[in-house]
Design an enzyme around this catalytic site. Sequence first.
Site, short mmCIF file in Angstrom:
data_model
loop_
_atom_site.label_atom_id
_atom_site.label_comp_id
_atom_site.label_asym_id
_atom_site.label_seq_id
_atom_site.Cartn_x
_atom_site.Cartn_y
_atom_site.Cartn_z
N ASP A 132 0.87 -1.17 0.00
CA ASP A 132 0.00 0.00 0.00
C ASP A 132 0.91 1.22 0.00
OD1 ASP A 132 -2.13 1.70 -0.01
OD2 ASP A 132 -3.19 0.77 1.66
C1 BGC Z 1 -5.10 3.21 0.02
C2 BGC Z 1 -5.17 2.23 -1.13
C3 BGC Z 1 -4.98 2.95 -2.44
C4 BGC Z 1 -3.65 3.69 -2.41
C5 BGC Z 1 -3.34 4.43 -3.69
C6 BGC Z 1 -3.86 4.10 -0.06
O1 BGC Z 1 -3.94 5.13 0.85
O2 BGC Z 1 -5.12 2.52 1.24
O3 BGC Z 1 -6.40 1.55 -1.10
O4 BGC Z 1 -5.05 2.06 -3.50
O5 BGC Z 1 -3.69 4.63 -1.34
O6 BGC Z 1 -4.20 5.49 -3.87
#
Ligand code: BGC
Length: 720
Positions: A259
């Site tokens: 993530d």
């Molecule tokens: C989220 C993810 C997301 C990523 C990219 C993160 O803060 O938890 O679900 O895909 O950001 O935007």
Amino acid sequence: MKTKYIIAFFLFFNSGYRCSLAQKKDPELDIKIKALISKMTLEEKIGMLHANDLFSSAGVERLGIPPLVSDDGPLGVREEVKVGWLPAGLTTDSATFFPNGSAIAATWNPEMAYQYGVALGEEARARKKNVILAPAFNIARTPLCGRTYEYYSEDPFLNSRLAVRAVKGIQSKNVAACVKHYALNNQEYDRFKVNVEADERTLREIYLPAFKAAVQEGDAWAVMSAYNKFRGVFCSENKYLLKDILKDQWGFKGVVISDWGGTHSTVTAAKNGLDIEMGTESPYEQYYFAAPLFKAVKNNEVSTALIDEKVYRILWLMHHTSMSDNHSAGQINTPEHALTTYNIAKESIVLLKNNKKLLPLLNAGTKKIAVIGDNAIRTFHNGGFGAGVKAKYEVNALQGLYNRLGKNASLRFAQGYNALYKSTDSEEQRITANIPDESLISKAVDEAKNADVAIVFIGGNREVESEGKDRKDIQLPFGQEALVAAVSAANPNTIIVVVGGAPYVLTKMDNANHTILWSWYNGSEGGNALADVILGKVNPSGRLPFTFPVKLEDSPAHALGTYPGSEFSTEYKEGILVGYRWYDTKHIAPLYPFGFGLSYSTFLYSDASTDKQLYPADGKIMVSIKLKNGGTQAGNEVVQLYASKSESKVDRPEKELKGFTKVWLEPGEMKTLRIPLNVADLAYFDAKMMRWKVEEGTYKLMIGSSSRDIKLSREITVSR
Ligand code: BGC
């Protein structure tokens, strides 16, 4: 150095990695990928393992390897953004807004998840993304979780069936689904640090099944590791989750992507299963998987074989996506995609109460309609923190009613309440925003008095429910209870429409009002679908994918005081008793149970049978029932199959969902339905033996229309 590299390369080809790719079916592809890797420098390989932009990692141009481009997310392909997540301001990046995760789950229709996947995949393809960061299906453990609306359900079986089909749909368009967030990311509170403690049985029975199904049945090409820790170790470097379970036990062939900003080490993460480090902040060259990883290889702390394994996985994914021979150009904002959003939305809306049969609102006699509440004019494609979509269009509820009624009725709108809260606001601002606005209420009451019918649109919005922040409580916001009370006192024909993606406390309202309809953040066509349900063109067939408690304290994590944990750690003391498993086992009456939803028709269940009475542990059970539409309107019923085991050696929930089917019946029509069930699916996870175990003896199979409305049951026996 060269010799070292050759040795490492040799080791790679002869390593256990080869075995872990046993599922690979394409020897030609294997040769191609290995040949490519053999031409790459270490710098080029490392370049592929970390972000070089907000949503990409590098390719190798001289070898024809494109960058790996990803984007969010579950609601549709988000608009292009610049550093700091600011919109890039393009005119070419609008997309279809798809219904949120819990809306898809409320359809209880895996085909809807598939259609969603197909359309999302096509749009991702059109926007030149190889990986779409979706679907997201962490278990709804607490109603407070800010991302409940993005996720599917509190039940691992429903979750699994939908996840598999969504992944299949996306990947049918040669776009990789990146299933997230692996694993146990069930709260936003302290999400970057919180450690989750859950016992092995709970892990295997509740939190992992949908990921396992997405990988093994859906064949997902990418998995996103979660921000949180599990058993003291960050998920992005958690050997047990990533290497032992995902890659070794489940045979995952694809890419583990962190993530954003969720990586915390170089050598540990690299060795324990992470393949690509993504993040928001530059300089990207200093990421754990950039210069430090290069150095670690040079220092022999990480082997070249391991780097090659990661690159192999990425190239393997690319050969299914951007480097595949048959990928299409994709399509975006098409009428077909609009139809998909409409179909999902219309199947997701849940009729919670209809005592006075005010719904459907047939045109005759209903000339003047007071449309009250901010949610009637609000759109939901964006808002709050986290992924939204720059929707090409979104039909709000008022527009939907207008589209369907035209001049056949007079629609008068009153704001009713001010939705002034933003997800970035302080607690004090939130409390202030919840104070009823008496002047708006009094204007709404005036409109209601002069109307034949009042429809009050209340509930949450994308600021109230947001990534990065859990809700503080599950009360209706913005003084909505006061608004509803005043409007229903002014007009006995008041219909309440609640819009949200997670449970709210509707207890007071349920006691005082007779007509309640539940809708979601329902995509570009949400308003049209809602109007069609209100006006009876569509018979509601959504069923709740999670329990609505009478009060927050009834729900397991809150009853046991294990949310949000302390000192950055939370123990899942409720174990396997999540959602209805808790309410049913502990005999706590919910306001609306899991699986619940009414219809404009009534369905009559009869003649439950199983094909046999005695089954071996590896047998297949076929459950049959007869279902009749006893109403005057055609519609869908969701028939649910639950199982329980009395006299078990281990604690068992009162009942567990093991099957379901959604079926269309004309008025008066009767069908025989068959729901298959593998005896193996009656197993529990034996944590001592570390394996699934089917107990012999008697099981009760229950067929019903919710976890609390069991219509028929049968007993079967399982023998060794
Ligand atoms: C989220 C993810 C997301 C990523 C990219 C993160 O803060 O938890 O679900 O895909 O950001 O935007």
